[in-house]
Design a protein around this motif. Structure first.
Motif, mmCIF file in Angstrom:
data_model
loop_
_atom_site.group_PDB
_atom_site.id
_atom_site.type_symbol
_atom_site.label_atom_id
_atom_site.label_comp_id
_atom_site.label_asym_id
_atom_site.label_seq_id
_atom_site.Cartn_x
_atom_site.Cartn_y
_atom_site.Cartn_z
ATOM 1 N N GLN A 23 0.824 -1.204 0.000
ATOM 2 C CA GLN A 23 0.000 0.000 0.000
ATOM 3 C C GLN A 23 0.866 1.266 0.000
ATOM 4 O O GLN A 23 1.968 1.267 0.530
ATOM 5 N N ARG A 24 0.333 2.340 -0.556
ATOM 6 C CA ARG A 24 0.995 3.634 -0.541
ATOM 7 C C ARG A 24 0.039 4.661 0.055
ATOM 8 O O ARG A 24 -1.168 4.473 0.023
ATOM 9 N N GLY A 25 0.591 5.753 0.577
ATOM 10 C CA GLY A 25 -0.248 6.829 1.098
ATOM 11 C C GLY A 25 -0.883 6.472 2.438
ATOM 12 O O GLY A 25 -0.466 5.532 3.116
ATOM 13 N N PRO A 26 -1.912 7.209 2.846
ATOM 14 C CA PRO A 26 -2.577 6.938 4.129
ATOM 15 C C PRO A 26 -3.127 5.510 4.170
ATOM 16 O O PRO A 26 -3.568 4.981 3.148
ATOM 17 N N TRP A 27 -3.109 4.911 5.356
ATOM 18 C CA TRP A 27 -3.635 3.550 5.507
ATOM 19 C C TRP A 27 -5.147 3.566 5.314
ATOM 20 O O TRP A 27 -5.847 4.309 5.995
ATOM 21 N N GLN A 28 -5.644 2.765 4.409
ATOM 22 C CA GLN A 28 -7.092 2.682 4.187
ATOM 23 C C GLN A 28 -7.766 1.849 5.278
ATOM 24 O O GLN A 28 -8.906 2.086 5.639
ATOM 25 N N ASP A 29 -7.040 0.849 5.781
ATOM 26 C CA ASP A 29 -7.525 0.052 6.914
ATOM 27 C C ASP A 29 -6.307 -0.547 7.586
ATOM 28 O O ASP A 29 -5.199 -0.471 7.075
ATOM 29 N N HIS A 30 -6.533 -1.139 8.734
ATOM 30 C CA HIS A 30 -5.430 -1.719 9.491
ATOM 31 C C HIS A 30 -5.441 -3.244 9.424
ATOM 32 O O HIS A 30 -4.792 -3.902 10.235
ATOM 33 N N GLU A 31 -6.160 -3.790 8.457
ATOM 34 C CA GLU A 31 -6.229 -5.248 8.362
ATOM 35 C C GLU A 31 -4.941 -5.857 7.828
ATOM 36 O O GLU A 31 -4.595 -6.975 8.163
ATOM 37 N N TRP A 32 -4.231 -5.119 6.967
ATOM 38 C CA TRP A 32 -2.970 -5.638 6.437
ATOM 39 C C TRP A 32 -1.931 -5.689 7.560
ATOM 40 O O TRP A 32 -1.630 -4.702 8.199
ATOM 41 N N ARG A 33 -1.379 -6.915 7.785
ATOM 42 C CA ARG A 33 -0.433 -7.101 8.878
ATOM 43 C C ARG A 33 0.868 -7.737 8.384
ATOM 44 O O ARG A 33 1.523 -8.486 9.096
ATOM 45 N N GLY A 34 1.236 -7.408 7.128
ATOM 46 C CA GLY A 34 2.514 -7.897 6.602
ATOM 47 C C GLY A 34 2.349 -9.146 5.771
ATOM 48 O O GLY A 34 1.291 -9.771 5.731
ATOM 49 N N TRP A 35 3.451 -9.511 5.103
ATOM 50 C CA TRP A 35 3.444 -10.658 4.183
ATOM 51 C C TRP A 35 3.599 -12.002 4.894
ATOM 52 O O TRP A 35 3.495 -13.040 4.253
ATOM 53 N N TRP A 36 3.884 -12.005 6.193
ATOM 54 C CA TRP A 36 4.500 -13.185 6.814
ATOM 55 C C TRP A 36 3.547 -14.056 7.608
ATOM 56 O O TRP A 36 3.983 -14.996 8.261
ATOM 57 N N GLY A 37 2.264 -13.756 7.591
ATOM 58 C CA GLY A 37 1.311 -14.595 8.320
ATOM 59 C C GLY A 37 1.385 -14.353 9.824
ATOM 60 O O GLY A 37 1.881 -13.324 10.284
ATOM 61 N N GLU A 38 0.902 -15.325 10.570
ATOM 62 C CA GLU A 38 0.778 -15.158 12.027
ATOM 63 C C GLU A 38 2.086 -15.392 12.764
ATOM 64 O O GLU A 38 2.173 -15.153 13.966
ATOM 65 N N GLU A 39 3.119 -15.891 12.070
ATOM 66 C CA GLU A 39 4.407 -16.169 12.716
ATOM 67 C C GLU A 39 5.529 -15.489 11.935
ATOM 68 O O GLU A 39 6.316 -16.144 11.245
ATOM 69 N N PRO A 40 5.644 -14.164 11.999
ATOM 70 C CA PRO A 40 6.716 -13.488 11.256
ATOM 71 C C PRO A 40 8.089 -13.985 11.719
ATOM 72 O O PRO A 40 8.251 -14.395 12.876
ATOM 73 N N PRO A 41 9.083 -13.955 10.822
ATOM 74 C CA PRO A 41 10.383 -14.547 11.157
ATOM 75 C C PRO A 41 11.286 -13.651 12.005
ATOM 76 O O PRO A 41 12.400 -14.047 12.339
#
Length: 214
Positions: free
Chosen positions: A84-102
């Motif tokens: 995403q670019r610019g202001p956050w449209q929502d806060h649902e995006w939590r990264g590419w890494w799923g529930e267990e980021p490395p």
């Protein structure tokens, strides 16, 4: 001992390109076949995102195994966190890494558009607006004496290089040409006024470039 700012396992093509210019949800790296750059790392036994047993040992594995050693925090650019670019449209995006980021540390994401911090497993993401030196100061405080990893992408690494803040850097150069995209360098020799450089070829075909501050 000083807390180092370390670039680790950063991948570029033989013409110095680390990412394409048109990142999207379907193309996180902006080009069609990112595995051409990263295959060496994914093949190792110590790859942080590995879900099945096996994988290679040896030189490449040494570098992927080193990924978390003495790291207390990570800094990354917003484009590494998501498309995403610019202001956050929502806060649902939590990264590419799923529930267990490395990462398993606090992660500081550089952005002009703040949003609340959140935690997934043992990784906490913070969204910070500041110049490289200010963000590094916050990350060092969070790292509690350990080193800070500078995760990328290309633009963020260049910002910290230009500010003279990077202490050590490991760049894996893959034997493919991408032609266009975000370029880390025209040639690694550009950095020799500030860094020592050791170049170590690997049987996998990548060439590991190890920089440390003069």
């Amino acid at each position: 001992m000083d807390q180092l700012l370390r670039v680790m396992n950063f991948n570029v093509s033989s013409d110095g390109i680390g990412a394409g210019e048109h990142q999207s949800l379907e193309r996180p790296f902006g080009h069609d076949h990112p595995e051409r750059l990263f295959a060496w790392a994914g093949a190792t036994a110590s790859w942080p995102m590995r879900t099945d047993p096996g994988g290679s040992r040896g030189l490449d594995d040494y570098f992927t195994r080193d990924f978390a050693r003495n790291i207390g925090a990570e800094i990354m650019g917003r484009n590494k966190f998501g498309p995403q670019r610019g202001p956050w449209q929502d806060h649902e995006w939590r990264g590419w890494w799923g529930e267990e980021p490395p990462f398993r540390t606090q992660v500081f994401i550089m952005t002009h558009y703040k949003r609340p911090s959140f935690t997934l497993s043992d990784t906490t993401f913070h969204f910070v607006d500041g110049d490289p030196a200010t963000v590094l100061e916050r990350a060092r405080e969070a790292a509690q004496g350990k080193d800070v990893r500078l995760g990328g992408g290309v633009t963020t690494v260049r910002q910290f290089l230009d500010a003279g803040l990077v202490d050590t850097m490991h760049v894996a150069v893959s034997p493919v040409k991408l032609g266009s995209g975000l370029r880390l360098w025209e040639s690694p020799d550009e950095l020799l006024d500030r860094f020592h450089l050791e170049v170590v070829p690997s049987p996998s075909g990548v060439t590991h470039h190890l920089f440390w501050r003069r």
